[in-house]
Design an enzyme around this catalytic site. Structure first.
Site, PDB file in Angstrom:
ATOM      1  N   SER A 134       0.858  -1.195   0.000  1.00  0.00           N
ATOM      2  CA  SER A 134       0.000   0.000   0.000  1.00  0.00           C
ATOM      3  C   SER A 134       0.894   1.245   0.000  1.00  0.00           C
ATOM      4  O   SER A 134       2.057   1.174   0.424  1.00  0.00           O
ATOM      5  CB  SER A 134      -0.867   0.014   1.268  1.00  0.00           C
ATOM      6  N   TYR A 147      -2.414  -1.065  10.057  1.00  0.00           N
ATOM      7  CA  TYR A 147      -2.348  -1.196   8.592  1.00  0.00           C
ATOM      8  C   TYR A 147      -0.981  -0.757   8.069  1.00  0.00           C
ATOM      9  O   TYR A 147      -0.328  -1.470   7.309  1.00  0.00           O
ATOM     10  CB  TYR A 147      -3.468  -0.369   7.961  1.00  0.00           C
TER      11      TYR A 147
HETATM   12  P1  NAP Z   1     -11.393  -6.017  -0.349  1.00  0.00           P
HETATM   13  O1  NAP Z   1     -12.335  -5.713  -1.455  1.00  0.00           O
HETATM   14  O2  NAP Z   1     -11.858  -5.863   1.059  1.00  0.00           O
HETATM   15  O3  NAP Z   1     -10.828  -7.520  -0.573  1.00  0.00           O
HETATM   16  C1  NAP Z   1     -10.050  -8.174   0.377  1.00  0.00           C
HETATM   17  C2  NAP Z   1     -10.606  -9.564   0.545  1.00  0.00           C
HETATM   18  O4  NAP Z   1      -9.774 -10.292   1.482  1.00  0.00           O
HETATM   19  C3  NAP Z   1     -12.036  -9.564   1.116  1.00  0.00           C
HETATM   20  O5  NAP Z   1     -12.863 -10.449   0.410  1.00  0.00           O
HETATM   21  C4  NAP Z   1     -11.789 -10.018   2.544  1.00  0.00           C
HETATM   22  O6  NAP Z   1     -12.910 -10.618   3.148  1.00  0.00           O
HETATM   23  C5  NAP Z   1     -10.665 -11.007   2.338  1.00  0.00           C
HETATM   24  N1  NAP Z   1     -10.062 -11.414   3.589  1.00  0.00           N
HETATM   25  C6  NAP Z   1      -9.971 -10.719   4.753  1.00  0.00           C
HETATM   26  N2  NAP Z   1      -9.400 -11.461   5.697  1.00  0.00           N
HETATM   27  C7  NAP Z   1      -9.115 -12.655   5.134  1.00  0.00           C
HETATM   28  C8  NAP Z   1      -8.544 -13.846   5.615  1.00  0.00           C
HETATM   29  N3  NAP Z   1      -8.142 -13.980   6.910  1.00  0.00           N
HETATM   30  N4  NAP Z   1      -8.373 -14.890   4.764  1.00  0.00           N
HETATM   31  C9  NAP Z   1      -8.797 -14.790   3.480  1.00  0.00           C
HETATM   32  N5  NAP Z   1      -9.361 -13.697   2.967  1.00  0.00           N
HETATM   33  C10 NAP Z   1      -9.530 -12.636   3.794  1.00  0.00           C
HETATM   34  O7  NAP Z   1     -10.093  -5.111  -0.448  1.00  0.00           O
HETATM   35  P2  NAP Z   1      -9.242  -4.619  -1.723  1.00  0.00           P
HETATM   36  O8  NAP Z   1      -9.348  -3.161  -1.752  1.00  0.00           O
HETATM   37  O9  NAP Z   1      -9.534  -5.426  -2.922  1.00  0.00           O
HETATM   38  O10 NAP Z   1      -7.775  -4.951  -1.155  1.00  0.00           O
HETATM   39  C11 NAP Z   1      -6.949  -5.975  -1.701  1.00  0.00           C
HETATM   40  C12 NAP Z   1      -5.545  -5.740  -1.168  1.00  0.00           C
HETATM   41  O11 NAP Z   1      -5.070  -4.475  -1.657  1.00  0.00           O
HETATM   42  C13 NAP Z   1      -5.474  -5.658   0.368  1.00  0.00           C
HETATM   43  O12 NAP Z   1      -4.301  -6.266   0.810  1.00  0.00           O
HETATM   44  C14 NAP Z   1      -5.430  -4.174   0.618  1.00  0.00           C
HETATM   45  O13 NAP Z   1      -4.788  -3.868   1.841  1.00  0.00           O
HETATM   46  C15 NAP Z   1      -4.633  -3.689  -0.577  1.00  0.00           C
HETATM   47  N6  NAP Z   1      -4.832  -2.265  -0.842  1.00  0.00           N
HETATM   48  C16 NAP Z   1      -6.075  -1.771  -1.152  1.00  0.00           C
HETATM   49  C17 NAP Z   1      -6.218  -0.406  -1.371  1.00  0.00           C
HETATM   50  C18 NAP Z   1      -7.552   0.233  -1.699  1.00  0.00           C
HETATM   51  O14 NAP Z   1      -7.611   1.488  -1.757  1.00  0.00           O
HETATM   52  N7  NAP Z   1      -8.613  -0.531  -1.951  1.00  0.00           N
HETATM   53  C19 NAP Z   1      -5.110   0.446  -1.275  1.00  0.00           C
HETATM   54  C20 NAP Z   1      -3.880  -0.106  -0.957  1.00  0.00           C
HETATM   55  C21 NAP Z   1      -3.753  -1.460  -0.740  1.00  0.00           C
HETATM   56  P3  NAP Z   1     -13.855  -9.685   4.100  1.00  0.00           P
HETATM   57  O15 NAP Z   1     -14.518  -8.720   3.187  1.00  0.00           O
HETATM   58  O16 NAP Z   1     -14.775 -10.660   4.747  1.00  0.00           O
HETATM   59  O17 NAP Z   1     -12.936  -8.990   5.090  1.00  0.00           O
END
Ligand code: NAP
Length: 247
Positions: A134, A147
């Protein structure tokens, strides 16, 4: 199949939602056999070649998941670790449980996935791993200690993996997204001063789309990135390139 990932077996954690789901879709378009895993929501991954319910922080469950993938496909060519949680707080006001949970899922979960797939990749003499860090792994942000720390850890984990397994032909890179519109960032949906200020910190003056992160993941998984390892690729609309003065 044709495409940059033709017939490769790609394992994506967090594949039911956001960046993981977009990466699964892009990998399929690139010709891959896609295995998606998530803590929940198997039905939303039913269109993938294999869908697994998996808590990435559970070492035994991770081992069993990778054994199942190897039994089904015989190999794993790529891993993208999208499973993650956004947990907030400063050192004095965060819940200690949130600290432990962020470490377990964001950092240990990423390590466990890499550790589980690496033996098969090393035996094959090639493989590509893409982790999700991130912008907040590169800079601090107030009230975001669990985070920030875990994403900084993912950056160093990525470099450590690249250092340890490069000689075996394994490439390991990370993507550091800026503000991407996904379920993780629903609190920033709709007009608000916080959303406007955050967007203004991105030089392109907009939020990113999950598909834009997915395209970078596909590039890093593919042979087009054959001499790239240990790299951190910001997909952040320029957030990390300049300090924007908010007035
Ligand atoms: P997202 O839509 O919330 O997807 C993350 C997925 O991981 C969700 O389905 C979540 O389930 C699942 N998850 C959580 N805990 C888990 C576990 N213990 N085992 C297996 N799966 C689990 O988020 P995203 O935005 O696509 O993020 C994807 C990655 O990119 C993350 O690592 C995030 O930190 C990173 N990121 C995102 C952003 C942003 O702006 N979106 C920015 C920087 C980095 P639940 O929904 O049930 O929790």
């Amino acid at each position: 199949m044709t495409g940059t990932l033709a017939d490769r077996v790609i394992f994506i954690t967090g594949a039911r939602s956001g960046i993981g789901r977009a990466t699964a879709d892009a990998a399929r378009r690139a010709g891959a056999h896609v295995v998606g895993a998530d803590i929940d929501g198997l039905e939303t991954m039913a269109d993938l070649d294999l869908a697994l319910a998996l808590d990435v922080s559970d070492p035994d469950a991770m081992t069993a998941a990778v054994e199942q993938i190897l039994k089904t496909f015989g190999r794993i060519d790529g891993l993208v670790t999208c499973a993650g949680l956004s947990l907030t707080g400063s050192a004095t006001d965060m819940a200690l449980d949130d600290w432990h949970k962020a470490l377990a899922v964001n950092l240990t979960g990423t390590m466990l996935a890499a550790r589980a797939v690496l033996p098969a990749m090393v035996a094959a003499g090639n493989g590509a791993i893409v982790t999700l860090a991130s912008i907040y792994g590169m800079t601090g942000s107030p009230g975001n200690t669990p985070y920030n720390v875990t994403k900084g850890g993912v950056l160093q984990l990525t470099r450590s993996l690249a250092a340890d397994y490069g000689a075996a032909g394994i490439r390991v890179n990370t993507i550091s997204p800026g503000f991407i519109e996904t379920p993780m960032t629903t609190m920033l949906q709709g007009e608000s001063p916080m959303r406007s200020a955050f967007i203004n910190m991105h030089l392109l003056k907009r939020a990113g789309r999950a598909e834009e992160v997915a395209k970078t993941a596909i590039f890093l998984l593919s042979d087009d990135a054959s001499f790239i390892t240990g790299a951190n690729i910001p997909v952040d609309g320029g957030f990390s390139a300049a300090q924007v003065i908010l007035v």
